[in-house]
Design a protein around this motif. Structure first.
Motif, PDB file in Angstrom:
ATOM      1  N   ARG A   1       0.941  -1.367   0.038  1.00 40.16           N
ATOM      2  CA  ARG A   1       0.008  -0.027   0.073  1.00 40.16           C
ATOM      3  C   ARG A   1       0.876   1.480  -0.019  1.00 40.16           C
ATOM      4  NH1 ARG A   1      -5.054  -1.316   3.893  1.00 40.16           N
ATOM      5  NH2 ARG A   1      -5.990  -3.138   2.644  1.00 40.16           N
ATOM      6  N   PHE A   2       1.901   1.379   0.727  1.00 38.88           N
ATOM      7  CA  PHE A   2       2.678   2.495   0.840  1.00 38.88           C
ATOM      8  C   PHE A   2       3.619   2.651  -0.456  1.00 38.88           C
ATOM      9  CE2 PHE A   2       2.980   2.179   5.566  1.00 38.88           C
ATOM     10  CZ  PHE A   2       1.748   3.098   5.633  1.00 38.88           C
ATOM     11  N   TYR A   3       4.431   1.515  -0.826  1.00 35.10           N
ATOM     12  CA  TYR A   3       5.382   1.600  -2.073  1.00 35.10           C
ATOM     13  C   TYR A   3       4.886   0.698  -3.141  1.00 35.10           C
ATOM     14  CZ  TYR A   3       8.000   2.555   2.326  1.00 35.10           C
ATOM     15  OH  TYR A   3       8.477   2.881   3.482  1.00 35.10           O
ATOM     16  N   GLY A   4       3.683   0.406  -3.441  1.00 33.52           N
ATOM     17  CA  GLY A   4       3.231  -0.205  -4.811  1.00 33.52           C
ATOM     18  C   GLY A   4       3.742  -1.304  -4.903  1.00 33.52           C
ATOM     19  N   GLY A   5       4.592  -2.226  -3.919  1.00 33.64           N
ATOM     20  CA  GLY A   5       5.183  -3.253  -3.980  1.00 33.64           C
ATOM     21  C   GLY A   5       6.779  -3.066  -4.412  1.00 33.64           C
ATOM     22  N   HIS A   6       7.177  -1.942  -4.549  1.00 30.02           N
ATOM     23  CA  HIS A   6       8.712  -1.552  -4.782  1.00 30.02           C
ATOM     24  C   HIS A   6       9.520  -1.778  -3.516  1.00 30.02           C
ATOM     25  CE1 HIS A   6       8.012  -0.016  -8.941  1.00 30.02           C
ATOM     26  NE2 HIS A   6       6.679   0.306  -8.393  1.00 30.02           N
ATOM     27  N   LEU A   7      10.026  -2.919  -3.222  1.00 25.16           N
ATOM     28  CA  LEU A   7      10.768  -3.079  -2.286  1.00 25.16           C
ATOM     29  C   LEU A   7      12.006  -2.094  -1.822  1.00 25.16           C
ATOM     30  CD1 LEU A   7      11.258  -5.175   0.337  1.00 25.16           C
ATOM     31  CD2 LEU A   7      13.100  -6.305  -1.208  1.00 25.16           C
ATOM     32  N   GLU A   8      12.643  -1.715  -2.924  1.00 28.48           N
ATOM     33  CA  GLU A   8      13.604  -0.728  -3.052  1.00 28.48           C
ATOM     34  C   GLU A   8      13.322   0.491  -2.277  1.00 28.48           C
ATOM     35  OE1 GLU A   8      11.816  -0.145  -7.119  1.00 28.48           O
ATOM     36  OE2 GLU A   8      12.374  -1.828  -5.722  1.00 28.48           O
ATOM     37  N   LEU A   9      11.784   0.965  -2.407  1.00 28.50           N
ATOM     38  CA  LEU A   9      11.491   2.079  -1.862  1.00 28.50           C
ATOM     39  C   LEU A   9      11.577   2.203  -0.429  1.00 28.50           C
ATOM     40  CD1 LEU A   9       8.412   3.274  -4.124  1.00 28.50           C
ATOM     41  CD2 LEU A   9      10.793   3.927  -4.377  1.00 28.50           C
ATOM     42  N   GLY A  10      11.251   0.793   0.212  1.00 21.55           N
ATOM     43  CA  GLY A  10      11.353   0.864   1.596  1.00 21.55           C
ATOM     44  C   GLY A  10      12.533   0.815   2.108  1.00 21.55           C
ATOM     45  N   ILE A  11      13.770   0.497   1.404  1.00 20.17           N
ATOM     46  CA  ILE A  11      15.124   0.606   1.865  1.00 20.17           C
ATOM     47  C   ILE A  11      15.397   1.931   1.707  1.00 20.17           C
ATOM     48  CG2 ILE A  11      17.387  -0.320   1.213  1.00 20.17           C
ATOM     49  CD1 ILE A  11      16.316  -2.724  -0.043  1.00 20.17           C
ATOM     50  N   ILE A  12      15.118   2.657   0.683  1.00 17.03           N
ATOM     51  CA  ILE A  12      15.384   3.992   0.585  1.00 17.03           C
ATOM     52  C   ILE A  12      15.114   4.822   1.866  1.00 17.03           C
ATOM     53  CG2 ILE A  12      15.218   6.068  -0.906  1.00 17.03           C
ATOM     54  CD1 ILE A  12      15.091   4.310  -3.166  1.00 17.03           C
ATOM     55  N   THR A  13      13.517   4.628   2.086  1.00 16.52           N
ATOM     56  CA  THR A  13      13.180   5.251   3.196  1.00 16.52           C
ATOM     57  C   THR A  13      13.669   4.916   4.559  1.00 16.52           C
ATOM     58  OG1 THR A  13      10.868   5.024   2.191  1.00 16.52           O
ATOM     59  CG2 THR A  13      10.985   5.480   4.407  1.00 16.52           C
ATOM     60  N   LEU A  14      14.324   3.763   4.678  1.00 11.16           N
ATOM     61  CA  LEU A  14      15.046   3.235   5.801  1.00 11.16           C
ATOM     62  C   LEU A  14      16.319   4.349   6.019  1.00 11.16           C
ATOM     63  CD1 LEU A  14      15.479   1.753   8.568  1.00 11.16           C
ATOM     64  CD2 LEU A  14      16.523   0.079   6.989  1.00 11.16           C
ATOM     65  N   CYS A  15      16.980   4.334   4.748  1.00 13.96           N
ATOM     66  CA  CYS A  15      18.372   5.286   5.035  1.00 13.96           C
ATOM     67  C   CYS A  15      18.163   6.560   5.167  1.00 13.96           C
ATOM     68  CB  CYS A  15      18.869   4.825   3.546  1.00 13.96           C
ATOM     69  SG  CYS A  15      19.612   2.879   3.605  1.00 13.96           S
ATOM     70  N   GLY A  16      17.032   7.142   4.289  1.00  7.85           N
ATOM     71  CA  GLY A  16      16.828   8.451   4.494  1.00  7.85           C
ATOM     72  C   GLY A  16      16.261   8.985   5.910  1.00  7.85           C
ATOM     73  N   GLY A  17      15.462   8.173   6.508  1.00 11.54           N
ATOM     74  CA  GLY A  17      14.737   8.344   7.922  1.00 11.54           C
ATOM     75  C   GLY A  17      15.870   8.564   8.875  1.00 11.54           C
ATOM     76  N   ILE A  18      16.815   7.627   8.731  1.00  8.11           N
ATOM     77  CA  ILE A  18      18.160   7.668   9.741  1.00  8.11           C
ATOM     78  C   ILE A  18      18.731   8.867   9.612  1.00  8.11           C
ATOM     79  CG2 ILE A  18      20.252   6.640  10.664  1.00  8.11           C
ATOM     80  CD1 ILE A  18      18.831   3.905   9.943  1.00  8.11           C
ATOM     81  N   ALA A  19      19.087   9.441   8.288  1.00  9.08           N
ATOM     82  CA  ALA A  19      19.840  10.474   8.146  1.00  9.08           C
ATOM     83  C   ALA A  19      19.066  11.621   8.437  1.00  9.08           C
ATOM     84  CB  ALA A  19      20.251  10.835   6.652  1.00  9.08           C
ATOM     85  N   PHE A  20      17.869  11.535   8.489  1.00  5.46           N
ATOM     86  CA  PHE A  20      16.766  12.666   8.705  1.00  5.46           C
ATOM     87  C   PHE A  20      17.161  12.919  10.432  1.00  5.46           C
ATOM     88  CE2 PHE A  20      13.686  13.253   5.316  1.00  5.46           C
ATOM     89  CZ  PHE A  20      13.797  14.663   5.127  1.00  5.46           C
ATOM     90  N   ALA A  21      17.383  11.977  11.069  1.00  4.05           N
ATOM     91  CA  ALA A  21      17.485  12.165  12.681  1.00  4.05           C
ATOM     92  C   ALA A  21      18.687  12.986  12.803  1.00  4.05           C
ATOM     93  CB  ALA A  21      17.561  10.892  13.276  1.00  4.05           C
ATOM     94  N   CYS A  22      19.788  12.857  12.360  1.00  3.57           N
ATOM     95  CA  CYS A  22      21.193  13.790  12.311  1.00  3.57           C
ATOM     96  C   CYS A  22      20.794  14.986  11.681  1.00  3.57           C
ATOM     97  CB  CYS A  22      22.151  13.095  11.493  1.00  3.57           C
ATOM     98  SG  CYS A  22      22.593  11.364  12.341  1.00  3.57           S
ATOM     99  N   GLN A  23      20.056  15.144  10.736  1.00  2.00           N
ATOM    100  CA  GLN A  23      19.863  16.436  10.172  1.00  2.00           C
ATOM    101  C   GLN A  23      18.860  17.347  10.927  1.00  2.00           C
ATOM    102  OE1 GLN A  23      20.230  16.890   6.461  1.00  2.00           O
ATOM    103  NE2 GLN A  23      18.371  17.685   5.749  1.00  2.00           N
ATOM    104  N   PHE A  24      17.815  16.756  11.733  1.00  2.00           N
ATOM    105  CA  PHE A  24      17.010  17.508  12.655  1.00  2.00           C
ATOM    106  C   PHE A  24      17.686  17.828  14.051  1.00  2.00           C
ATOM    107  CE2 PHE A  24      13.502  16.393   9.879  1.00  2.00           C
ATOM    108  CZ  PHE A  24      12.964  17.564   9.770  1.00  2.00           C
TER     109      PHE A  24
END
Length: 439
Positions: A127-150
């Motif tokens: 439902r979130f990524y339309g079945g694109h597994l790679e989008l979930g991996i990108i979200t995980l990496c980007g989310g961790i980086a966001f913590a450092c950014q904020f």
């Protein structure tokens, strides 16, 4: 004991009265200019991606964008909490201690857990990524980086390092825009490549490690893990509820009101971008609001001015909301087609009118809850956004009608309910804002 301020972080008299107002105005002006640039670059990114991908693929990409930016929004308490700590330490002539690293660690673990769940649970991935597994991996990496950014942004703005803070705000959007341009020019544009470009912006903090490091003193311990973890989890939960109805709203719609025509939903999400202009204009000013409230709350005169600002701001928000409804209904569909081209024709005026009303109220809610953060009233922040999120979710699940109708009504009803609750909290006479010993 805290380390005295050195030549690297010069101590200056804390402004008050008219001088505080002038300083706040100058800071807001600098942030405002960088914010306008960042918003412009951000809109270029979302507009180009929507045009290149088309309405159906945009429905999937908008959901990914909603999850990624929703995680970023959920991490905003890192910026607010560290801006509070940095502001208090600056006023006292000290630097922030190791408690800042504990705040960052809690945020990183929380975002990693949430992103991993969206990646690992099949129904959520679909439902979130339309079945694109790679989008979930990108979200995980980007989310961790966001913590450092904020965390970096919070240290900078709380320590009144407005210039590097403003540059970081611009750098985040600029990195995305530049990579997007390379993707389009190289003719490899697609959902995955746009997603990589989107996540890359959350690594902009790496360019600003040095000025942020100057705000820290690792010889100072500060608060322990238990109080930091307890407070941050409450704030992160509240911010997660916030993000679910702001940046993460497309993903929330796809989870709670699935189905419907993908073409029409893609057009709806494009219209949502247009309606969110007032919300995006003021969101980063939350960070400036926290240290300002800390300073104003220190005197009776400051508290009086703060209450007047809140009262007049609320009345102004309602007026702007009514005007926005009228303008959105009249020219919204034309504006969507103008910005996203003819393939996005079909938006209705009532869609945009309802979403603009919700966006304006969400703007007021974000600033009001920033006041509660400055007062360290985390439970009230949580209650406010719980009301907004639950009311919105109930509309999405229970109201009869198609996905579009429920999505628009959810954005109009949820923030209205939340505004009533938030007003009751911020207009009460608070106790003294406590110092934060050991920050």
């Amino acid at each position: 004991m805290s380390t005295p301020v050195t030549a690297e972080t010069p101590e200056s008299p804390e402004p008050s009265g008219p001088s505080l107002a002038r300083e706040t105005g100058r800071s807001a002006g600098k942030i405002g200019i960088s914010l306008l640039v960042a918003i412009g670059l951000g809109y270029v990114f979302t507009f180009v991606s929507a045009i290149v991908l088309g309405p159906a693929n945009n429905a999937v990409f908008a959901s990914f964008w909603g999850i990624l930016m929703g995680l970023g929004g959920a991490l905003s308490p890192l910026e607010q909490e560290l801006s509070r700590q940095s502001a208090v330490a600056s006023v006292a002539g000290h630097r922030v201690g190791r408690s800042a690293l504990r705040v960052l660690a809690v945020g990183m673990v929380a975002v990693a857990v949430v992103a991993a769940i969206t990646l690992a649970v099949p129904v959520l991935n679909e439902r979130f990524y339309g079945g694109h597994l790679e989008l979930g991996i990108i979200t995980l990496c980007g989310g961790i980086a966001f913590a450092c950014q904020f965390a970096t942004r919070g240290l900078l703005v709380g320590g009144n390092a407005i210039k590097p803070y403003s540059r970081l705000v611009v750098a985040e959007a600029a990195i995305r825009a530049v990579l997007m341009g390379l993707v389009v020019v190289s003719a490899i544009s697609g959902i995955t490549t746009f997603a990589i470009a989107a996540a890359a912006g959350s690594f902009a903090w790496l360019l600003f490690v040095r000025p942020a490091r100057r705000m820290l003193d690792f010889e100072v311990d500060g608060e322990g893990w238990r109080p930091v973890t307890a407070r941050m989890l409450v704030l992160l939960l509240g911010a997660g509820l916030t993000a679910s109805v702001i940046t993460g709203y497309p993903a929330l719609v796809r989870v709670l009101a699935p189905g419907g025509d993908e073409q029409q939903i893609g057009i709806l999400f494009a219209a949502l971008q247009v309606s969110r202009v007032p919300l995006l204009l003021l969101t980063p000013l939350q960070a400036l609001a926290v240290p300002t409230v800390v300073r104003l709350s220190g005197t009776a005169d400051g508290m009086h001015r703060l209450r007047r600002l809140l009262a007049f701001g609320t009345l102004g928000t309602i007026g702007v909301g009514v005007l926005g409804v009228v303008v959105g209904w009249l020219i919204g569909p034309w504006l969507v087609e103008l910005l996203f081209r003819s393939k996005y024709a079909g938006a209705q005026g009532w869609w945009i009118a309802g979403m603009v009303w919700g966006a304006v109220l969400l703007t007021a809610l974000q600033l009001m809850t920033a006041v509660l953060v400055a007062r360290t009233q985390a439970n009230r922040v949580l209650v406010t956004w719980a009301v907004v999120a639950v009311a919105t979710a109930l509309v999405l699940v229970l109201v009869p009608g198609d996905t579009v109708l429920r999505a628009v009504l959810g954005l109009a009803i949820g923030p209205t309910a939340g505004l009533v609750v938030a007003l009751g909290f911020v207009l009460r006479r608070p106790g003294n804002v406590p110092d934060a010993p050991g920050v």
